[in-house]
Design a protein around this motif. Structure first.
Motif, PDB file in Angstrom:
ATOM      1  N   VAL A 189       0.828  -1.216   0.000  1.00  0.00           N
ATOM      2  CA  VAL A 189       0.000   0.000   0.000  1.00  0.00           C
ATOM      3  C   VAL A 189       0.861   1.264   0.000  1.00  0.00           C
ATOM      4  CG1 VAL A 189      -1.834   1.284   1.170  1.00  0.00           C
ATOM      5  CG2 VAL A 189      -1.852  -1.230   1.196  1.00  0.00           C
ATOM      6  N   TRP A 190       1.682   1.430   1.040  1.00  0.00           N
ATOM      7  CA  TRP A 190       2.395   2.699   1.191  1.00  0.00           C
ATOM      8  C   TRP A 190       3.447   2.914   0.109  1.00  0.00           C
ATOM      9  CZ3 TRP A 190       7.295   4.610   1.934  1.00  0.00           C
ATOM     10  CH2 TRP A 190       7.384   5.958   2.310  1.00  0.00           C
ATOM     11  N   LEU A 191       4.272   1.907  -0.123  1.00  0.00           N
ATOM     12  CA  LEU A 191       5.342   2.070  -1.122  1.00  0.00           C
ATOM     13  C   LEU A 191       4.811   2.367  -2.519  1.00  0.00           C
ATOM     14  CD1 LEU A 191       8.298  -0.404  -0.432  1.00  0.00           C
ATOM     15  CD2 LEU A 191       8.469   2.007  -1.015  1.00  0.00           C
ATOM     16  N   PRO A 192       3.800   1.644  -3.015  1.00  0.00           N
ATOM     17  CA  PRO A 192       3.271   2.006  -4.338  1.00  0.00           C
ATOM     18  C   PRO A 192       2.739   3.437  -4.394  1.00  0.00           C
ATOM     19  CG  PRO A 192       2.544  -0.189  -3.735  1.00  0.00           C
ATOM     20  CD  PRO A 192       3.197   0.391  -2.516  1.00  0.00           C
ATOM     21  N   ALA A 193       2.104   3.900  -3.314  1.00  0.00           N
ATOM     22  CA  ALA A 193       1.593   5.275  -3.301  1.00  0.00           C
ATOM     23  C   ALA A 193       2.739   6.279  -3.310  1.00  0.00           C
ATOM     24  CB  ALA A 193       0.703   5.490  -2.080  1.00  0.00           C
ATOM     25  N   ALA A 194       3.794   5.995  -2.544  1.00  0.00           N
ATOM     26  CA  ALA A 194       4.947   6.892  -2.530  1.00  0.00           C
ATOM     27  C   ALA A 194       5.674   6.869  -3.868  1.00  0.00           C
ATOM     28  CB  ALA A 194       5.903   6.493  -1.401  1.00  0.00           C
ATOM     29  N   GLN A 195       5.784   5.681  -4.463  1.00  0.00           N
ATOM     30  CA  GLN A 195       6.460   5.578  -5.759  1.00  0.00           C
ATOM     31  C   GLN A 195       5.688   6.321  -6.831  1.00  0.00           C
ATOM     32  OE1 GLN A 195       9.556   4.111  -6.337  1.00  0.00           O
ATOM     33  NE2 GLN A 195       9.271   5.199  -8.274  1.00  0.00           N
ATOM     34  N   ALA A 196       4.373   6.361  -6.721  1.00  0.00           N
ATOM     35  CA  ALA A 196       3.569   7.104  -7.698  1.00  0.00           C
ATOM     36  C   ALA A 196       3.917   8.589  -7.686  1.00  0.00           C
ATOM     37  CB  ALA A 196       2.082   6.906  -7.413  1.00  0.00           C
ATOM     38  N   ILE A 197       4.235   9.133  -6.506  1.00  0.00           N
ATOM     39  CA  ILE A 197       4.661  10.535  -6.418  1.00  0.00           C
ATOM     40  C   ILE A 197       6.003  10.710  -7.114  1.00  0.00           C
ATOM     41  CG2 ILE A 197       5.253  12.416  -4.864  1.00  0.00           C
ATOM     42  CD1 ILE A 197       2.281  11.618  -4.879  1.00  0.00           C
ATOM     43  N   VAL A 198       6.929   9.797  -6.840  1.00  0.00           N
ATOM     44  CA  VAL A 198       8.249   9.876  -7.480  1.00  0.00           C
ATOM     45  C   VAL A 198       8.122   9.769  -8.993  1.00  0.00           C
ATOM     46  CG1 VAL A 198      10.518   8.772  -7.670  1.00  0.00           C
ATOM     47  CG2 VAL A 198       9.411   8.976  -5.436  1.00  0.00           C
ATOM     48  N   ASP A 199       7.261   8.876  -9.445  1.00  0.00           N
ATOM     49  CA  ASP A 199       7.066   8.705 -10.892  1.00  0.00           C
ATOM     50  C   ASP A 199       6.507   9.977 -11.527  1.00  0.00           C
ATOM     51  OD1 ASP A 199       7.967   6.117 -10.627  1.00  0.00           O
ATOM     52  OD2 ASP A 199       5.971   5.212 -10.678  1.00  0.00           O
ATOM     53  N   ARG A 200       5.569  10.627 -10.853  1.00  0.00           N
ATOM     54  CA  ARG A 200       5.003  11.868 -11.379  1.00  0.00           C
ATOM     55  C   ARG A 200       6.065  12.968 -11.417  1.00  0.00           C
ATOM     56  NH1 ARG A 200       2.727  15.060 -14.812  1.00  0.00           N
ATOM     57  NH2 ARG A 200       1.775  16.932 -13.907  1.00  0.00           N
ATOM     58  N   LEU A 201       6.865  13.064 -10.374  1.00  0.00           N
ATOM     59  CA  LEU A 201       7.931  14.057 -10.341  1.00  0.00           C
ATOM     60  C   LEU A 201       8.969  13.783 -11.426  1.00  0.00           C
ATOM     61  CD1 LEU A 201       8.438  14.325  -6.486  1.00  0.00           C
ATOM     62  CD2 LEU A 201       7.399  16.056  -7.965  1.00  0.00           C
ATOM     63  N   ARG A 213      16.048  12.729  -3.938  1.00  0.00           N
ATOM     64  CA  ARG A 213      15.928  12.654  -2.479  1.00  0.00           C
ATOM     65  C   ARG A 213      14.961  11.554  -2.047  1.00  0.00           C
ATOM     66  NH1 ARG A 213      14.434  18.314   0.051  1.00  0.00           N
ATOM     67  NH2 ARG A 213      14.996  17.205   1.968  1.00  0.00           N
ATOM     68  N   LEU A 214      13.809  11.521  -2.690  1.00  0.00           N
ATOM     69  CA  LEU A 214      12.791  10.539  -2.304  1.00  0.00           C
ATOM     70  C   LEU A 214      13.200   9.124  -2.685  1.00  0.00           C
ATOM     71  CD1 LEU A 214       9.636  12.590  -3.336  1.00  0.00           C
ATOM     72  CD2 LEU A 214      10.275  11.946  -0.996  1.00  0.00           C
ATOM     73  N   SER A 215      13.843   8.964  -3.826  1.00  0.00           N
ATOM     74  CA  SER A 215      14.243   7.625  -4.281  1.00  0.00           C
ATOM     75  C   SER A 215      15.220   6.978  -3.303  1.00  0.00           C
ATOM     76  CB  SER A 215      14.864   7.694  -5.676  1.00  0.00           C
ATOM     77  OG  SER A 215      13.904   8.078  -6.632  1.00  0.00           O
ATOM     78  N   ARG A 216      16.112   7.770  -2.720  1.00  0.00           N
ATOM     79  CA  ARG A 216      17.049   7.230  -1.737  1.00  0.00           C
ATOM     80  C   ARG A 216      16.308   6.663  -0.530  1.00  0.00           C
ATOM     81  NH1 ARG A 216      20.015  10.244   1.053  1.00  0.00           N
ATOM     82  NH2 ARG A 216      21.671   8.726   1.430  1.00  0.00           N
ATOM     83  N   GLN A 217      15.294   7.377  -0.077  1.00  0.00           N
ATOM     84  CA  GLN A 217      14.550   6.914   1.092  1.00  0.00           C
ATOM     85  C   GLN A 217      13.698   5.688   0.767  1.00  0.00           C
ATOM     86  OE1 GLN A 217      15.479   8.249   3.946  1.00  0.00           O
ATOM     87  NE2 GLN A 217      16.774   9.546   2.652  1.00  0.00           N
ATOM     88  N   LEU A 218      13.058   5.698  -0.396  1.00  0.00           N
ATOM     89  CA  LEU A 218      12.238   4.538  -0.773  1.00  0.00           C
ATOM     90  C   LEU A 218      13.099   3.302  -0.949  1.00  0.00           C
ATOM     91  CD1 LEU A 218       9.501   5.917  -3.204  1.00  0.00           C
ATOM     92  CD2 LEU A 218       9.615   5.930  -0.701  1.00  0.00           C
TER      93      LEU A 218
END
Length: 481
Positions: free
Chosen positions: A159-171, A207-212
């Protein structure tokens, strides 16, 4: 009307009320029924391992007096948690109302299902007499720590990771699309060296990719070793069994977790603190993103696409408010506060056990729920904005003074190369540009006063605020490494 008596019950928490649609995917992982279902899975798999032993030793029972479970008996046991429905939730609640102990209630719930096994498997099944095998040699935390680890892993990975990855993908999409779109940078809120919109979005991607990536490589630890982590009851009941080996096999092979061999009564929760700290750190980066985009909208760099029929203000009909970014900002603050509290509280216990972690862990769903709600708002907000190129160009055209940096730096290089008349480049450029509004003509006239070589003078004269973006467009690709 007393609202507490309304049925169905009114949600106190907005995650279960106003925002239920956005956060409901977490219910399958982090709700109380989801935890109880996982507890049943742990109990059932422990029974099956005790009854059927290791495959490399012929699936012989670990304990005497037991026959290996048949395929049908194993299927019956595994169906108990899979069939845990609204009626099962009611039944379990009725048991817990008497036991006042959640894990003991699960044990008795399983006992009832074993008593009914003959109705499905026939009179020959041994399951009704195996109630002693339920929760054998276990303390509640043997069941809880494994259940929580599996619930949390499911919530994060599914749940959480796919939602966070969707933000990274949009960015990342925005970074690629706008990699060459020049934009005035502001440092300390003042005009500074221009950049590109794509490069600024790529900063967040990186920045976000490192954390994910850290979240994806998170270990989820588990233990099953008794009341104080000594296998005392296990060895008292069956001293010839290699309980340490069995514990490792169960945690790693059956539960799919990383085995923790040294614990008190509880698994130490260090992995949880690591995970929550990383997700909290991710939340703070996302908070920075939400604030930045909000300010870009206020500045006019981003334009919002109005939603048909929506109201921006109850009294000012012209407004299109950046509410999704404000919502994300606020919910990330709540999420980070909860995650930080979880990380701090769960790493401590008084001597071998206290119950502070028990009530604390029940808030994991809220912590991730507020984060998921923020991610949903960021996703919607990022989908509804686009760069206002006219405003961006006007900002650049109105700030020719940002070219002071390349001119004085080129003067330094020329002086180092032996060119005469390049003394005090910073001070000379500052005198021309600091605190002044200048234009192309002012820049060109200043360059003409310098004894630069023709190629350097030409290169500097060709610069504009829009073209002075350095390697920004190529830096976008570094987030792919």
């Amino acid at each position: 009307m007393n609202l507490s008596r309304v049925t169905p019950a009114i949600a106190l928490n907005p995650l279960d009320g106003r925002y239920r649609m956005q956060t409901s995917p977490l219910v399958d992982h982090l709700s109380e029924p989801a935890l109880n279902r996982e507890r049943m899975r742990v109990e059932v798999e422990w029974m099956i391992l005790l009854a059927n032993g290791y495959p490399d030793q012929g699936n012989q029972p670990i304990l005497p007096g037991i026959e290996p479970l048949t395929a049908d008996e194993q299927a019956y046991l595994r169906a108990i948690p899979e069939d845990f429905d609204d009626q099962g939730i009611e039944d379990l609640a009725e048991i817990e109302a008497r036991t006042h102990h959640d894990v003991k209630a699960v044990e008795y719930y399983l006992d009832r299902r074993l008593e009914k096994a003959e109705g499905s498997l026939g009179a020959g099944t041994q399951l009704p007499r195996l109630k002693a095998l339920v929760h054998f040699a276990c303390t509640s935390e043997d069941i809880n720590n494994l259940s929580y680890a599996r619930c949390i892993r499911g919530a994060v990975e599914q749940v959480w990771l796919p939602a966070a990855q969707a933000i990274v993908d949009r960015l990342a999409e925005m970074a690629t699309t706008h990699r060459g779109l020049p934009m005035l940078a502001l440092t300390h809120g003042q005009p500074a060296t221009p950049t590109t919109l794509g490069k600024e979005m790529a900063v967040y991607v990186h920045r976000l990719s490192r954390q994910l990536d850290r979240v994806r490589h998170q270990e989820y630890l588990g233990k099953i070793n008794g009341a104080t982590g000594t296998f005392g009851a296990h060895l008292a009941a069956a001293p010839d069994v290699d309980w340490v080996r069995l514990s490792r096999e169960f945690v790693t092979g059956r539960m799919g977790l990383v085995w923790n061999p040294l614990t008190t009564q509880i698994e130490s929760h260090d992995w949880q603190a690591e995970l929550y700290s990383t997700i909290s750190h991710t939340g703070r980066i996302l908070h920075n993103l939400a604030v930045d985009v909000w300010m870009y909208i206020s500045r006019g760099v981003f334009a919002q696409e109005p939603v048909k029929g929506a109201t921006g203000s109850s009294t000012m009909p012209h407004k299109v408010n950046p509410i999704r970014f404000e919502n994300a900002e606020a919910n990330l603050e709540i999420s980070c506060a909860l995650l930080d509290t979880l990380a701090a509280t769960l790493t401590e216990t008084r001597w071998q056990r206290d119950l502070t972690d028990s009530t604390t862990q029940r808030n994991i769903g809220s912590a991730l729920g507020y984060s998921l709600l923020a991610l949903d708002n960021l996703k919607g907000g990022l989908a509804a904005i686009h760069p206002n190129t006219q405003v961006m160009q006007e900002e650049l055209d109105n700030n020719w003074e940002v070219l002071g940096e390349p001119i004085q730096t080129a003067m330094r290089a020329a002086g180092l190369a032996g060119r005469a008349g390049m003394e005090d480049p910073y001070e000379r450029v500052k005198e021309l540009m600091r605190g002044h509004r200048i234009g192309r003509g002012d820049v060109e006239r200043f360059i003409d006063t310098l004894d630069l070589d023709p190629e350097t003078a030409r290169r500097l004269k060709s610069l504009t605020p829009s073209s002075y973006t350095g390697a920004a467009d190529t830096l976008v690709d570094f987030d792919r490494d």
